[in-house]
Design a protein around this motif. Structure first.
Motif, PDB file in Angstrom:
ATOM      1  N   PRO A  92      10.678   4.233  -4.481  1.00  0.00           N
ATOM      2  CA  PRO A  92      10.158   4.726  -3.204  1.00  0.00           C
ATOM      3  C   PRO A  92       8.750   5.301  -3.293  1.00  0.00           C
ATOM      4  N   ASP A  93       8.396   5.928  -4.406  1.00  0.00           N
ATOM      5  CA  ASP A  93       7.063   6.532  -4.517  1.00  0.00           C
ATOM      6  C   ASP A  93       5.970   5.477  -4.528  1.00  0.00           C
ATOM      7  N   ALA A  94       6.128   4.455  -5.345  1.00  0.00           N
ATOM      8  CA  ALA A  94       5.113   3.393  -5.435  1.00  0.00           C
ATOM      9  C   ALA A  94       5.002   2.657  -4.111  1.00  0.00           C
ATOM     10  N   LEU A  95       6.118   2.319  -3.546  1.00  0.00           N
ATOM     11  CA  LEU A  95       6.120   1.572  -2.287  1.00  0.00           C
ATOM     12  C   LEU A  95       5.536   2.405  -1.155  1.00  0.00           C
ATOM     13  N   GLN A  96       5.881   3.679  -1.103  1.00  0.00           N
ATOM     14  CA  GLN A  96       5.382   4.540  -0.028  1.00  0.00           C
ATOM     15  C   GLN A  96       3.880   4.757  -0.137  1.00  0.00           C
ATOM     16  N   LYS A  97       3.378   4.914  -1.365  1.00  0.00           N
ATOM     17  CA  LYS A  97       1.933   5.078  -1.556  1.00  0.00           C
ATOM     18  C   LYS A  97       1.194   3.870  -0.993  1.00  0.00           C
ATOM     19  N   TRP A  98       1.710   2.669  -1.258  1.00  0.00           N
ATOM     20  CA  TRP A  98       1.092   1.453  -0.758  1.00  0.00           C
ATOM     21  C   TRP A  98       1.251   1.354   0.755  1.00  0.00           C
ATOM     22  N   MET A  99       2.435   1.618   1.261  1.00  0.00           N
ATOM     23  CA  MET A  99       2.690   1.506   2.702  1.00  0.00           C
ATOM     24  C   MET A  99       1.840   2.494   3.510  1.00  0.00           C
ATOM     25  N   ASP A 100       1.552   3.645   2.938  1.00  0.00           N
ATOM     26  CA  ASP A 100       0.746   4.650   3.642  1.00  0.00           C
ATOM     27  C   ASP A 100      -0.674   4.163   3.906  1.00  0.00           C
ATOM     28  N   ASP A 101      -1.180   3.243   3.088  1.00  0.00           N
ATOM     29  CA  ASP A 101      -2.540   2.726   3.283  1.00  0.00           C
ATOM     30  C   ASP A 101      -2.659   1.318   2.703  1.00  0.00           C
ATOM     31  N   PHE A 102      -1.760   0.417   3.148  1.00  0.00           N
ATOM     32  CA  PHE A 102      -1.706  -0.933   2.591  1.00  0.00           C
ATOM     33  C   PHE A 102      -2.995  -1.724   2.818  1.00  0.00           C
ATOM     34  N   VAL A 103      -3.820  -1.290   3.762  1.00  0.00           N
ATOM     35  CA  VAL A 103      -5.067  -2.010   3.993  1.00  0.00           C
ATOM     36  C   VAL A 103      -6.002  -1.851   2.795  1.00  0.00           C
ATOM     37  N   TYR A 104      -6.067  -0.654   2.233  1.00  0.00           N
ATOM     38  CA  TYR A 104      -7.043  -0.382   1.174  1.00  0.00           C
ATOM     39  C   TYR A 104      -6.451  -0.146  -0.216  1.00  0.00           C
ATOM     40  N   VAL A 105      -5.185   0.227  -0.299  1.00  0.00           N
ATOM     41  CA  VAL A 105      -4.581   0.494  -1.607  1.00  0.00           C
ATOM     42  C   VAL A 105      -4.191  -0.833  -2.251  1.00  0.00           C
ATOM     43  N   ARG A 106      -4.652  -1.022  -3.472  1.00  0.00           N
ATOM     44  CA  ARG A 106      -4.308  -2.242  -4.200  1.00  0.00           C
ATOM     45  C   ARG A 106      -2.952  -2.072  -4.871  1.00  0.00           C
ATOM     46  N   VAL A 107      -2.173  -3.125  -4.836  1.00  0.00           N
ATOM     47  CA  VAL A 107      -0.931  -3.172  -5.586  1.00  0.00           C
ATOM     48  C   VAL A 107      -1.326  -3.147  -7.067  1.00  0.00           C
ATOM     49  N   PRO A 108      -0.547  -2.478  -7.935  1.00  0.00           N
ATOM     50  CA  PRO A 108      -0.911  -2.465  -9.356  1.00  0.00           C
ATOM     51  C   PRO A 108      -1.165  -3.883  -9.893  1.00  0.00           C
ATOM     52  N   ASN A 109      -2.372  -4.091 -10.411  1.00  0.00           N
ATOM     53  CA  ASN A 109      -2.819  -5.381 -10.950  1.00  0.00           C
ATOM     54  C   ASN A 109      -2.822  -6.493  -9.903  1.00  0.00           C
ATOM     55  N   GLY A 110      -2.927  -6.089  -8.644  1.00  0.00           N
ATOM     56  CA  GLY A 110      -2.978  -7.047  -7.549  1.00  0.00           C
ATOM     57  C   GLY A 110      -4.169  -6.743  -6.664  1.00  0.00           C
ATOM     58  N   GLU A 111      -3.976  -6.938  -5.377  1.00  0.00           N
ATOM     59  CA  GLU A 111      -5.073  -6.712  -4.443  1.00  0.00           C
ATOM     60  C   GLU A 111      -4.602  -5.948  -3.218  1.00  0.00           C
ATOM     61  N   SER A 112      -5.555  -5.540  -2.409  1.00  0.00           N
ATOM     62  CA  SER A 112      -5.276  -4.856  -1.150  1.00  0.00           C
ATOM     63  C   SER A 112      -5.327  -5.861  -0.004  1.00  0.00           C
ATOM     64  N   TYR A 113      -4.836  -5.454   1.130  1.00  0.00           N
ATOM     65  CA  TYR A 113      -4.902  -6.299   2.321  1.00  0.00           C
ATOM     66  C   TYR A 113      -6.361  -6.528   2.721  1.00  0.00           C
ATOM     67  N   GLN A 114      -7.216  -5.548   2.495  1.00  0.00           N
ATOM     68  CA  GLN A 114      -8.650  -5.698   2.770  1.00  0.00           C
ATOM     69  C   GLN A 114      -9.243  -6.814   1.907  1.00  0.00           C
ATOM     70  N   ASP A 115      -8.822  -6.887   0.647  1.00  0.00           N
ATOM     71  CA  ASP A 115      -9.282  -7.963  -0.236  1.00  0.00           C
ATOM     72  C   ASP A 115      -8.888  -9.326   0.346  1.00  0.00           C
ATOM     73  N   LEU A 116      -7.628  -9.442   0.764  1.00  0.00           N
ATOM     74  CA  LEU A 116      -7.148 -10.689   1.365  1.00  0.00           C
ATOM     75  C   LEU A 116      -7.938 -10.998   2.624  1.00  0.00           C
ATOM     76  N   TYR A 117      -8.133  -9.995   3.465  1.00  0.00           N
ATOM     77  CA  TYR A 117      -8.873 -10.164   4.720  1.00  0.00           C
ATOM     78  C   TYR A 117     -10.272 -10.724   4.463  1.00  0.00           C
ATOM     79  N   GLU A 118     -10.957 -10.180   3.501  1.00  0.00           N
ATOM     80  CA  GLU A 118     -12.330 -10.618   3.215  1.00  0.00           C
ATOM     81  C   GLU A 118     -12.378 -12.076   2.776  1.00  0.00           C
ATOM     82  N   ARG A 119     -11.442 -12.496   1.921  1.00  0.00           N
ATOM     83  CA  ARG A 119     -11.456 -13.904   1.499  1.00  0.00           C
ATOM     84  C   ARG A 119     -11.015 -14.827   2.626  1.00  0.00           C
TER      85      ARG A 119
END
Length: 185
Positions: A92-119
């Protein structure tokens, strides 16, 4: 000019699994779903681009034969360390941290929604600059990001738009202005 955004058909993955960059095959319902999509598309010459992941490239092949270009920028969100993990097992902690700001928070060793949006916007701009009707066979995240871009919807609200498997959105370009013509949900 029209640009069709097509989400891939149902993937062969168990519900509750986190996947994005994972190269998952299509479900046994592929032929039925793909035939429905084919019947909805206009019969005209179009440039075709697809995510290289097989759930998209198989659909592009079914719809257009081998006459399409794969582009890495059309891949789904890179979920990094979370790929192919059960959402319930992420903690729950990892998922909640991402859900709280999924636009800008990168998944560990992944990307953020902003990264996807830009490409996504980068490839859309390239397609628009060519001035020819086109199809993008891609994923939910890309389609949501592009629809948000065209409609000036904040990315935080882009998940309010449903993107079912095998659904189509159509964008029109008139005088360099992008508009959503329809979204088949």
């Amino acid at each position: 000019m029209e640009i069709y955004l097509i989400r891939h058909t149902t993937p062969a993955v168990e519900r509750g699994i986190c996947y994005g960059f994972a190269d998952i095959d299509v479900a046994p319902t592929f032929e039925t779903e793909a035939a429905r999509i084919k019947g909805l598309l206009p019969q005209k010459a179009m440039d075709v681009y697809a995510s290289p992941l097989q759930r998209c490239s198989k659909l592009a092949t079914y719809l257009f034969g081998k006459t399409f270009t794969t582009d890495e920028r059309l891949k789904e969100l890179n979920f990094g360390d979370w790929e192919m993990q059960r959402w319930d097992d992420l903690g729950p902690d990892a998922l909640q941290k991402w859900m709280d700001d999924f636009v800008y928070v990168r998944v560990p060793n992944g990307e953020s929604y902003q990264d996807l949006y830009e490409r996504a916007v980068e490839i859309l701009n390239e397609v628009v600059a060519k001035g020819r009707d086109a199809v993008l066979v891609t994923h939910s995240g890309i389609i949501r990001a592009l629809l948000a871009h065209v409609s000036a919807t904040p990315l935080e609200k882009s998940f309010e738009r449903r993107t079912e498997y095998g659904r189509i959105a159509c964008l029109s370009v008139t005088n360099n202005q992008l508009n959503i013509v329809f979204y088949n949900s």
